[in-house]
Design an enzyme around this catalytic site. Sequence first.
Site, PDB file in Angstrom:
ATOM      1  CE  LYS A 164      18.853  60.074  28.999  1.00  0.00           C
ATOM      2  NZ  LYS A 164      19.012  60.285  30.851  1.00  0.00           N
ATOM      3  CE1 TYR A 188      25.605  54.984  31.723  1.00  0.00           C
ATOM      4  CE2 TYR A 188      27.055  54.888  30.231  1.00  0.00           C
ATOM      5  CZ  TYR A 188      25.303  55.106  30.143  1.00  0.00           C
ATOM      6  OH  TYR A 188      25.172  55.650  29.803  1.00  0.00           O
ATOM      7  CE1 TYR A 244      20.110  56.135  33.286  1.00  0.00           C
ATOM      8  CE2 TYR A 244      17.716  56.176  32.350  1.00  0.00           C
ATOM      9  CZ  TYR A 244      18.382  56.639  33.904  1.00  0.00           C
ATOM     10  OH  TYR A 244      18.675  57.089  34.108  1.00  0.00           O
TER      11      TYR A 244
END
Length: 364
Positions: A76, A290, A316
């Site tokens: 990110k 998730y 992730y």
Amino acid sequence: MTVIHQNTEVENSISQETTVSLCKDLSIALAKFPKVRLGHFPTPLEPMDRLSELLGGPRLWVKRDDCTGLSSGGNKTRKLEYLMADAQQSGADTIITQGATQSNHARQTTAAAAKMGMDCHILLEDRTGSNDPNYILNGNVLLDRLHGASVSKRGSGTDMNGEMEAVAERLKQDGKKPYIIPGGGSNQIGALGYVNCARELAEQAVEIGLNIDALVHATGSAGTQAGLVTGLTAIQSTIHLLGIGVRAPQEKQEQMVFDLAVRTADYLDKGLIIERSSVRANTDYVGPGYGLPTDGMIEAVKLLARTEGLLFDPVYSGKGLNGLIAQTKAGYFDGMENVVFLHTGGSAALFGYSETFKLPGYTQ
């Protein structure tokens, strides 16, 4: 199972000189967008030879975007360099964003806001229902608060975009100038970070004489993959890009990536045409949902910690790694020589999942 057989003549049809020239053109195109320096770039590109020997497929490499440096690093940071610059140009003094409880994006955003002297409000959606104190208070959540952000919780299925807008309206009434960053930093501005990463990786490969056949990574909110698709298109690369889904079903995931890649290409304004066939996502490794652990993720994270000394996260990158290992064993990369895995960081989340790994205690 789809097996990809590389045609090395096609792969080598674009000369190194052409690649360098196209990368330079892309760098010039990116230079017109505001950007702040938040990370350590270029990130390392390293071989994973013990893993390669163990799996017996192509030589595996890792692009270390876990080394971007901002609050323990992660993918990110690349997006935030463009997003925070846009926020700064708009006159914002407060950042609002959202994510799941152990959001790597939230943690890096809080750090970026702290570095730039802005207030930060984080909205965390409870997507797992876990009440484990480590999960809801440790790992990334601890770091969110350590960076000075305001952290609030929302229930599963909440309209998080609507919630961010509501927070922004309240802040405006208090005289603040808020800037909303979408979950994962995934819009056409944030995706520029991975357009730039495609250029960076191509230049590194030329520098060391490496012919990359495939690039594999975890894909969720779509910004990383959309940026890579756009960047690889811009430099006319024939690298086979494969996203390993961590959230949505395949059709939805691929459509999200394609739509954002088209918007990113339009925003870049280089006349690029994004081919739908360039967007590939394998969603066989999501598991029950998730942020919910899978046996394959656990084994993959343990394996890399014990063979390469690398740490991956449970939500992730760990699921992406599981996909890389399983697809290598299944022969997906047969005929290829070099496959790169993009490490998107997130090891801080391990501290929120300590019970998941059931590691032995002290020995006498």
